[in-house]
Design a protein around this motif. Structure first.
Motif, PDB file in Angstrom:
ATOM      1  N   GLU A  89       0.828  -1.210   0.000  1.00  0.00           N
ATOM      2  CA  GLU A  89       0.000   0.000   0.000  1.00  0.00           C
ATOM      3  C   GLU A  89       0.862   1.260   0.000  1.00  0.00           C
ATOM      4  N   GLN A  90       1.914   1.264   0.821  1.00  0.00           N
ATOM      5  CA  GLN A  90       2.792   2.430   0.897  1.00  0.00           C
ATOM      6  C   GLN A  90       3.506   2.677  -0.422  1.00  0.00           C
ATOM      7  N   LEU A  91       4.085   1.639  -1.014  1.00  0.00           N
ATOM      8  CA  LEU A  91       4.791   1.812  -2.280  1.00  0.00           C
ATOM      9  C   LEU A  91       3.844   2.171  -3.421  1.00  0.00           C
ATOM     10  N   SER A  92       2.626   1.656  -3.383  1.00  0.00           N
ATOM     11  CA  SER A  92       1.639   1.987  -4.418  1.00  0.00           C
ATOM     12  C   SER A  92       1.220   3.454  -4.322  1.00  0.00           C
ATOM     13  N   ARG A  93       1.087   3.927  -3.097  1.00  0.00           N
ATOM     14  CA  ARG A  93       0.637   5.293  -2.863  1.00  0.00           C
ATOM     15  C   ARG A  93       1.728   6.323  -3.111  1.00  0.00           C
ATOM     16  N   LYS A  94       2.892   6.107  -2.513  1.00  0.00           N
ATOM     17  CA  LYS A  94       3.930   7.130  -2.510  1.00  0.00           C
ATOM     18  C   LYS A  94       5.179   6.788  -3.310  1.00  0.00           C
ATOM     19  N   GLY A  95       5.383   5.504  -3.603  1.00  0.00           N
ATOM     20  CA  GLY A  95       6.643   5.113  -4.221  1.00  0.00           C
ATOM     21  C   GLY A  95       7.755   5.200  -3.188  1.00  0.00           C
ATOM     22  N   GLY A  96       8.971   5.362  -3.645  1.00  0.00           N
ATOM     23  CA  GLY A  96      10.086   5.505  -2.718  1.00  0.00           C
ATOM     24  C   GLY A  96      10.707   4.175  -2.348  1.00  0.00           C
ATOM     25  N   ARG A  97      11.160   4.077  -1.071  1.00  0.00           N
ATOM     26  CA  ARG A  97      11.824   2.866  -0.606  1.00  0.00           C
ATOM     27  C   ARG A  97      11.322   2.524   0.781  1.00  0.00           C
ATOM     28  N   VAL A  98      11.335   1.208   1.069  1.00  0.00           N
ATOM     29  CA  VAL A  98      10.900   0.709   2.374  1.00  0.00           C
ATOM     30  C   VAL A  98      11.818  -0.432   2.782  1.00  0.00           C
ATOM     31  N   ALA A  99      12.377  -0.335   3.986  1.00  0.00           N
ATOM     32  CA  ALA A  99      13.145  -1.444   4.540  1.00  0.00           C
ATOM     33  C   ALA A  99      12.135  -2.481   5.027  1.00  0.00           C
ATOM     34  N   VAL A 100      12.240  -3.711   4.536  1.00  0.00           N
ATOM     35  CA  VAL A 100      11.223  -4.713   4.839  1.00  0.00           C
ATOM     36  C   VAL A 100      11.674  -5.807   5.804  1.00  0.00           C
ATOM     37  N   ALA A 101      12.996  -6.006   5.963  1.00  0.00           N
ATOM     38  CA  ALA A 101      13.472  -7.047   6.883  1.00  0.00           C
ATOM     39  C   ALA A 101      14.973  -6.921   7.077  1.00  0.00           C
ATOM     40  N   ARG A 102      15.423  -7.489   8.209  1.00  0.00           N
ATOM     41  CA  ARG A 102      16.856  -7.650   8.443  1.00  0.00           C
ATOM     42  C   ARG A 102      17.161  -9.138   8.386  1.00  0.00           C
ATOM     43  N   CYS A 103      18.327  -9.463   7.875  1.00  0.00           N
ATOM     44  CA  CYS A 103      18.744 -10.864   7.777  1.00  0.00           C
ATOM     45  C   CYS A 103      20.171 -10.982   8.299  1.00  0.00           C
ATOM     46  N   PRO A 104      20.492 -12.086   8.992  1.00  0.00           N
ATOM     47  CA  PRO A 104      21.836 -12.237   9.545  1.00  0.00           C
ATOM     48  C   PRO A 104      22.916 -12.473   8.487  1.00  0.00           C
ATOM     49  N   GLU A 105      22.564 -13.091   7.390  1.00  0.00           N
ATOM     50  CA  GLU A 105      23.530 -13.399   6.325  1.00  0.00           C
ATOM     51  C   GLU A 105      23.030 -12.834   4.999  1.00  0.00           C
ATOM     52  N   LYS A 106      23.956 -12.504   4.116  1.00  0.00           N
ATOM     53  CA  LYS A 106      23.576 -11.979   2.805  1.00  0.00           C
ATOM     54  C   LYS A 106      22.771 -13.007   2.016  1.00  0.00           C
ATOM     55  N   SER A 107      23.127 -14.286   2.152  1.00  0.00           N
ATOM     56  CA  SER A 107      22.387 -15.333   1.431  1.00  0.00           C
ATOM     57  C   SER A 107      20.929 -15.409   1.917  1.00  0.00           C
ATOM     58  N   ASP A 108      20.708 -15.155   3.218  1.00  0.00           N
ATOM     59  CA  ASP A 108      19.332 -15.122   3.740  1.00  0.00           C
ATOM     60  C   ASP A 108      18.560 -13.968   3.111  1.00  0.00           C
TER      61      ASP A 108
END
Length: 147
Positions: A89-108
Motif C-alpha cells: 500500500e505504501q509503495l503503491s501510494r507514494k513510491g520511494g523505498r521501504v526497509a522490509v526485513a533484516r537478515c543475519p547473512e547476505k544469502s538469507d
C-alpha cells in the motif's frame, strides 16, 4: 462486477492471501473452494469501484472485515519483517523505498528478496518494484523500492 471465472483467470487460479492454488471445479461452499474477495477503499467507494481478487473461501472468511495479513514463510530467516500488505500500500501510494526485513547473512537476504519479489508479482502485479540488500551493522537490510 466480474465473474468468478474472470477473476480466477486473472489471478491464474491462485489465492491472493495464501498464494496456494485454487481449484476452479471445487464447490464454492468448500473451504478450499474459490471465492471473490472484494476490496473497497474509501477512495474507490466514492467511485463505486473496487478490486476483486481470488481467494479460497476459508482464507476470505478468516480475513473477514479486518486488514488481511500475508505471512512471510517460516523457511526464510528474516528478523523484524514488515507487514507485506502495508508495504504494498505504501509503495503503491507514494513510491520511494521501504526497509522490509533484516537478515543475519547476505544469502538469507537474497533468498528473502527472491521470494518477496515473486510473491509481490502476484499480489500486486501492477506495482513495479525492485530490491536492494544493504550491509547494516553486522546484518543485511532488505529494501524494496520503486524505480
Amino acid at each position: 462486477m466480474s465473474t468468478l471465472q474472470e477473476v480466477g483467470e486473472r489471478a491464474s487460479w491462485r489465492c491472493w492471501l495464501c498464494d496456494e492454488p485454487v481449484d476452479p471445479d471445487m464447490s464454492v461452499n468448500d473451504p478450499r473452494g474459490p471465492s471473490i474477495d472484494s476490496v473497497l477503499t474509501a477512495k474507490k467507494a466514492k467511485a463505486k469501484g473496487g478490486v476483486e481478487r481470488l481467494a479460497h473461501r476459508a482464507c476470505n472468511t478468516k480475513k473477514g472485515a479486518v486488514k488481511p495479513v500475508v505471512p512471510w514463510p517460516d523457511k526464510l530467516f528474516v528478523v523484524d519483517p514488515a507487514p507485506i500488505i502495508g508495504v504494498v500500500e505504501q509503495l503503491s501510494r507514494k513510491g520511494g523505498r521501504v526497509a522490509v526485513a533484516r537478515c543475519p547473512e547476505k544469502s538469507d537476504a537474497q533468498q528473502a528478496s527472491e521470494w518477496l519479489l515473486d510473491r509481490l508479482s502476484r499480489l500486486a502485479p501492477d506495482l513495479r518494484v525492485e530490491s536492494r540488500i544493504d550491509a547494516a551493522g553486522g546484518a543485511f537490510l532488505l529494501v524494496l523500492y520503486t524505480p
